[in-house]
Design an enzyme around this catalytic site. Structure first.
Site, PDB file in Angstrom:
ATOM      1  N   ARG A   1      -1.637  -1.138   3.269  1.00  0.00           N
ATOM      2  CA  ARG A   1      -2.298  -1.310   1.775  1.00  0.00           C
ATOM      3  C   ARG A   1      -3.431  -1.981   1.949  1.00  0.00           C
ATOM      4  O   ARG A   1      -3.882  -2.838   2.805  1.00  0.00           O
ATOM      5  CB  ARG A   1      -1.837  -2.657   0.812  1.00  0.00           C
ATOM      6  CG  ARG A   1       0.005  -2.072   0.181  1.00  0.00           C
ATOM      7  CD  ARG A   1       0.118  -3.341  -0.347  1.00  0.00           C
ATOM      8  NE  ARG A   1       0.708  -4.135   1.364  1.00  0.00           N
ATOM      9  CZ  ARG A   1       0.736  -6.007   0.290  1.00  0.00           C
ATOM     10  NH1 ARG A   1       0.748  -5.703  -0.729  1.00  0.00           N
ATOM     11  NH2 ARG A   1       0.819  -6.623   1.047  1.00  0.00           N
ATOM     12  N   GLU A   2      -4.214  -0.766   1.184  1.00  0.00           N
ATOM     13  CA  GLU A   2      -6.243  -0.888   1.679  1.00  0.00           C
ATOM     14  C   GLU A   2      -6.313  -2.560   1.082  1.00  0.00           C
ATOM     15  O   GLU A   2      -6.018  -3.379  -0.391  1.00  0.00           O
ATOM     16  CB  GLU A   2      -7.002  -0.483   0.584  1.00  0.00           C
ATOM     17  CG  GLU A   2      -6.999   1.060   1.693  1.00  0.00           C
ATOM     18  CD  GLU A   2      -7.726   1.568   1.142  1.00  0.00           C
ATOM     19  OE1 GLU A   2      -8.862   1.501   0.649  1.00  0.00           O
ATOM     20  OE2 GLU A   2      -7.987   2.637   0.884  1.00  0.00           O
TER      21      GLU A   2
ATOM     22  N   LYS B   1      -8.877  -0.309  -6.469  1.00  0.00           N
ATOM     23  CA  LYS B   1      -8.376  -1.009  -5.849  1.00  0.00           C
ATOM     24  C   LYS B   1      -8.584  -2.709  -5.510  1.00  0.00           C
ATOM     25  O   LYS B   1     -10.187  -2.233  -5.711  1.00  0.00           O
ATOM     26  CB  LYS B   1      -7.232  -1.386  -5.776  1.00  0.00           C
ATOM     27  CG  LYS B   1      -7.117  -1.643  -3.939  1.00  0.00           C
ATOM     28  CD  LYS B   1      -6.089  -0.911  -3.132  1.00  0.00           C
ATOM     29  CE  LYS B   1      -5.110  -2.047  -3.027  1.00  0.00           C
ATOM     30  NZ  LYS B   1      -3.738  -2.123  -2.347  1.00  0.00           N
TER      31      LYS B   1
ATOM     32  N   CYS C   1      -4.738   7.374  -0.506  1.00  0.00           N
ATOM     33  CA  CYS C   1      -3.542   7.972   0.195  1.00  0.00           C
ATOM     34  C   CYS C   1      -2.036   8.310  -0.967  1.00  0.00           C
ATOM     35  O   CYS C   1      -2.151   9.598  -0.627  1.00  0.00           O
ATOM     36  CB  CYS C   1      -2.476   6.598   0.542  1.00  0.00           C
ATOM     37  SG  CYS C   1      -3.437   5.820   2.031  1.00  0.00           S
TER      38      CYS C   1
END
Length: 438
Positions: free
Chosen positions: A154-155, A324, A263
């Protein structure tokens, strides 16, 4: 072990730095000379919390190196990870495997002895088979194996995800490759990381299936939010009631403006294309992609409606631009479609993001950027919170109200308590919780 990682982008750099921190000797290879120069100087090409420090520590310890020349970088490597980009092809949405296959041919040309070639990039079913075919056709005399090892990073939390993973999925077709890959991740065994060995095709599909399912959860709760708005229910209560069911779980049940990033959109499109190629259309996944794209524009129209339907020459402040928090990634961020919708309606957009404004300038035109959120909202007719950065979660609402021309707050991430926003003087709109007027 000696490990080579080809591609010093997000996945390759994080993977390389973490593998070096396990004690392996790792060479990250990238054909971009400027990127290699910057990495050697300690300058990171991406924003990821902790990555600069982790990289510097392992470079200093002599375990992490950066190289532009592939032949030099893979010399004596026991494992060669392919971590290059697989963007969506604009004509059909399929993953573009040009970089993967180009690198495969280069590896074949310079391979000296046995190594496991690992597809770390997100690739469609059968890609590892094609990697093996290419190498065997070019170097029939050489011993090698091919494995699939998709990333689940996850970034914004990638280092933790790599070091304390939910699972490690490895697709192999022979025992020798299995033993080598087990040795790569052996340092994690103290954390009892679940290591799942499968065949290569199952490994490749697992990545796409996981991301498509998470995208489906996001899209589902967004549609529930729409129903909540019409019926008077509260989507946060609904999501909590759903998430307490252990079969469902609470993650990815946060209503908002839709998913974006490097993604989910790409992988959803690729899975749709895979289904079409094999004559098994993925109708649920197709609906997820369609609903999500429509939602981003719809959120822009929601802001327009909150302003009375006419925003020509009005100033709209947008807080949070990246897809995000804790990343500077603007790829397919909801803010892009939202701001375009505002521009189409004649608005002037002021914007602030803690990390992504440099990247935003490359994809957003005619936006005025500010150094802090209060400067961005000064003189604005409305403010929209699009990304739930920590620094945007406790803004002084009364101060904001005093700076603005009109007092409209559109909270697309539901990070504020409606009654508190109204008490500060705002007309407050959120997602799936109803609207309140001051």
């Amino acid at each position: 072990m000696k490990i080579a990682v080809i591609g010093a982008g997000y996945v390759g750099l994080v993977s390389g730095a973490c593998l070096a921190d396990f004690g392996h000797e790792v060479c990250c290879i990238d054909r971009d000379p400027r990127r290699i120069e910057n990495l050697r100087a300690g300058r990171m090409p991406i924003y990821e919390p902790g990555l600069a420090e982790l990289t510097a520590a392992n470079v200093s310890a002599g375990r992490l190196f950066f190289e532009q020349d592939l032949a030099t970088g893979i010399r004596d490597a026991e494992v060669i990870f392919i971590a290059v980009g697989t963007p969506s092809r604009p004509e059909d949405g399929h993953a573009d495997l040009t970089f993967v296959y180009d690198v495969t041919r280069e590896i074949a040309a310079h391979l000296k002895g046995y190594a496991v070639i690992v597809t770390k990039s997100t690739v469609p079913v059968g890609t590892s088979d094609e990697v093996e075919r290419i190498v065997r056709s070019l170097r029939p005399e050489i011993e090698f194996s091919v494995a699939s090892n998709p990333e689940f990073l996850r970034e914004g939390a990638a280092i933790g995800d790599f070091k304390i993973p939910d699972r490690i999925v490895v697709g192999v077709e022979d025992d020798r490759a299995r033993a080598v890959m087990a040795a790569v991740y052996r340092p994690l065994f103290l954390n009892q990381a679940p290591m799942l060995f499968t065949d290569r095709r199952s490994s490749e599909l697992t990545k796409y299936a996981a991301n498509a399912f998470l995208a489906t959860k996001i899209t589902f709760i967004n549609e529930m939010a729409d129903i909540c708005e019409k019926t008077g229910a509260n989507v946060q209560d609904v999501a909590r009631g759903m998430g307490l069911d252990k079969r469902i779980g609470p993650k990815f049940l946060h209503a908002g403006p839709g998913f974006g990033g490097s993604c989910f959109p790409k992988d959803v499109r690729a899975l749709i294309k895979t289904g079409q190629d094999f004559d098994v259309p993925s109708r649920i996944v197709e609906a997820v992609a369609d609903v999500n794209e429509r939602r981003k524009r719809r959120m822009g129209r929601r802001i327009i409606a909150a302003c009375g339907g006419d925003i020509r020459d009005r100033v709209i402040a947008v807080l949070g631009l990246t897809f995000k928090p804790r990343t500077d990634d603007m790829r397919e961020a909801p803010s892009i479609a939202i701001i375009q919708t505002l521009h189409d309606a004649g608005a002037r957009v002021h914007a602030f993001d803690p990390a992504g404004m440099e990247q935003a300038r490359e994809v957003l035109g005619d936006v005025t950027y500010f150094r802090d959120p209060y400067q961005a909202v000064a003189g604005a007719d409305a403010v929209a919170i699009v990304t739930e950065w920590e620094s945007l979660r406790a803004l002084d609402l009364k101060k904001m109200h005093g700076l603005m021309r009109r007092s409209i707050l559109v909270d697309l991430r539901n990070i504020y308590v409606p009654e508190q926003a109204v008490a500060a003087g705002f007309t407050y709109l959120s997602v799936g919780r109803g609207d309140l007027e001051a």
